[in-house]
Enzyme design. Structure first.
Site, PDB file in Angstrom:
ATOM      1  CG  ASP A 169      40.924  12.473  -8.069  1.00 21.63           C
ATOM      2  OD1 ASP A 169      40.243  13.462  -7.749  1.00 21.63           O
ATOM      3  OD2 ASP A 169      40.838  11.367  -7.500  1.00 21.63           O
ATOM      4  N   GLY A 210      -4.328  -3.328 -15.759  1.00 21.61           N
ATOM      5  CA  GLY A 210      -3.950  -1.979 -16.207  1.00 21.61           C
ATOM      6  C   GLY A 210      -3.489  -1.056 -15.103  1.00 21.61           C
ATOM      7  CB  ILE A 211      -4.147  -0.003 -12.054  1.00 20.00           C
ATOM      8  CG1 ILE A 211      -3.653   1.112 -11.134  1.00 20.00           C
ATOM      9  CG2 ILE A 211      -4.966  -0.990 -11.250  1.00 20.00           C
ATOM     10  CD1 ILE A 211      -4.397   2.379 -11.319  1.00 20.00           C
ATOM     11  CE1 TYR A 248       7.693  -6.737  -0.795  1.00 22.01           C
ATOM     12  CE2 TYR A 248       7.229  -7.154  -3.099  1.00 22.01           C
ATOM     13  CZ  TYR A 248       6.828  -6.680  -1.873  1.00 22.01           C
ATOM     14  OH  TYR A 248       5.591  -6.146  -1.725  1.00 22.01           O
ATOM     15  CE  LYS A 249       6.164  -3.230  -3.793  1.00 22.76           C
ATOM     16  NZ  LYS A 249       4.925  -3.151  -4.562  1.00 22.76           N
ATOM     17  CE1 TYR A 289       2.083 -11.843   2.121  1.00 16.11           C
ATOM     18  CE2 TYR A 289       3.417 -13.595   1.173  1.00 16.11           C
ATOM     19  CZ  TYR A 289       2.785 -12.371   1.058  1.00 16.11           C
ATOM     20  OH  TYR A 289       2.858 -11.680  -0.122  1.00 16.11           O
ATOM     21  CB  ALA A 304      -0.967  -0.015   1.188  1.00 13.74           C
ATOM     22  CG  HIS A 361      -1.511 -11.629  -1.955  1.00 13.49           C
ATOM     23  ND1 HIS A 361      -1.205 -11.064  -3.165  1.00 13.49           N
ATOM     24  CD2 HIS A 361      -0.503 -11.268  -1.107  1.00 13.49           C
ATOM     25  CE1 HIS A 361      -0.057 -10.403  -3.063  1.00 13.49           C
ATOM     26  NE2 HIS A 361       0.386 -10.514  -1.812  1.00 13.49           N
TER      27      HIS A 361
END
Ligand code: SPV
Ligand code: MG
Length: 435
Positions: free
Chosen positions: A207, A126-127, A45-46, A77, A12, A91
């Site tokens: 440098d 689509g979302i 995981y993301k 979980y 979410a 889910h």
């Protein structure tokens, strides 16, 4: 409880109609308990979530149909399912494939063990938050949001990885670079390193702090325009104390997240130099602490970080000196420590980490495994390193490719033989928006 318990796990981060649909379906079954992923769980995981856990919790709690929100602290979980033993687990069908697939199998087996049911409503077409996030990225990113993104990533992940960028092109490559690991988890770079070595080398300059701040900032601007990732700026010695304070203000205004300054004075040379040019003068602890303090006082936001880089191991001043400096720099207000080493086996880095980890006021630790690529990210993470930087690899790779191409054209008196080693002109044209 009379009603059946319905467990609904979700991240979410960007709420969309897909979430609302799942909650609506869940509410038909009973009491809706949302298992809201913690920031760490999502980052595992993301990407790092845009909103933190508390913000996401407030939003989800106020959604129609949600009865309760509990934290799910890992992407697995099992712990929450065992604790709450729900009658239903709901889910979206999207977890069938991708990074949550293994966790799905485990969850199904667990639910079965007490006669619970797993419901997988058709994923809303689509979302998705991944798609919305991509759209958001295309809109660009405001300086303050980019600035804060580094601390957020550090909070959410035990180890973040960055790579040097010295141009808009290299930043574009890094922005898009992403691979899936064997668990289906996306692996990408968390930040960009504005290396003094690669910025000056790409201009054909040494440098040695000769490429001035105006020119360095021009490179930063090229990168800001084409990327959304946070930036750690290599501030060399930070120059004189008042100059460093002004550097901090300038970087912060642009949305750079952190500056690293090294404890050298006089003519700065690159730390990887060998022989005569490897002789550098280290700053006194007292003066360097005053510099750190001046930088911290100059910043306006709470998010900007001043990271103190210790050259004691490079200068062979010994582990004790390195550790004493780490203590002093943290006392002076440094938000992180970078420990550098030229040795090939990485042993002194691991030794430093061991002692550093015992500090009560430990701050994020940064390492640059250029000379000790033998240590993997896993090794560094296990040792306690929080920030790993691939400080010059992209420029080195482009040098090899450019040199081989130039020699091939000279040798064959045409480009045909070299052509197979690089992308087509059309690919380059298509890479850049607006062409
Ligand atoms: C740089 O990338 O410019 C650095 C790291 O300062 S090193 O080159 O290893 O000193
Ligand atoms: Mg440098």
């Amino acid at each position: 409880m009379d009603k059946k318990l319905v467990y609904v796990p979700m991240a979410a981060d960007i709420i969309h109609t897909g979430h609302l649909n799942i909650i609506k379906e869940s509410a038909k079954l009973g009491y809706v308990m949302v298992g809201l992923f913690s920031d760490k769980a999502i980052a595992s995981y993301k990407r790092v979530p845009l909103m933190n856990y508390e913000q996401r919790k407030q939003i989800v709690e106020s959604l129609k149909g949600v009865d309760e929100v509990v934290i799910q602290d890992e992407k697995d979980y099992s712990a929450n399912l065992k604790q709450y033993k729900p009658n239903f687990l709901v889910h979206g069908s999207d977890w069938n494939t991708g990074p949550l697939n293994e966790e799905r199998q485990k969850a199904i087996a667990l639910m079965e063990s007490w006669g619970g049911k797993v419901i997988e409503p058709e994923y809303t077409k689509g979302i998705s938050s991944t798609k919305l996030n991509k759209n958001l990225k295309e809109l660009g990113i405001l300086p303050q949001v980019r600035l804060g993104a580094l601390k957020k990533a550090l909070f959410a992940k035990p180890l973040i990885r960055g790579i040097e960028s010295h141009s808009g092109m290299s930043a574009l490559i890094i922005e898009e670079a992403c691979v899936k690991d064997k668990n289906g988890i996306n692996q990408a770079f968390d930040f960009l390193w504005l290396s003094s070595l690669t910025d000056s080398s790409s201009k054909g300059k040494p440098d040695i702090e000769f490429v001035d701040l105006t020119s360095r900032i021009a490179t930063v601007n090229d990168i800001l325009e084409v990327s959304t990732k946070p930036i750690i700026y290599d501030g060399d010695t930070g120059s004189q104390i008042p100059h460093f304070a002004m550097m901090v203000k300038r970087l912060e205004r642009l949305g750079v997240s952190a500056v690293v300054i090294e404890d050298k004075i006089g003519l700065k040379k690159n730390s990887l130099c060998e022989g005569e040019s490897a002789r550098h003068t280290q700053d006194s602890i007292e003066n360097f602490c005053a510099k750190i303090k001046a930088g911290k006082q100059a910043q306006l936001t709470n998010d900007f970080m001043v990271i103190a880089r210790i050259e004691s191991l490079i200068l062979e001043m010994g582990m004790e000196d390195a550790i004493a400096r780490a203590r002093a720099y943290i006392e002076a207000g440094a938000d992180g420590i970078m420990i550098h080493s030229r040795k090939k086996d990485g042993a002194e880095i691991l030794e430093f980490c061991k002692i550093y980890n015992t500090f009560a006021n430990r701050k994020p630790l940064m390492a640059v495994p250029t000379n000790y690529p033998i240590l993997s990210e896993e090794d560094l993470k296990n040792a306690g390193v929080n920030i790993v930087v691939y400080a010059n690899q992209l420029l080195r790779a482009s040098y090899t490719a450019m040199k081989n191409t130039a020699l091939s054209i000279l040798e064959h008196k045409r480009a045909l033989e070299a052509d197979k080693h690089y992308v087509s002109a059309l690919e380059i044209i298509n890479l850049i928006e607006g062409n």
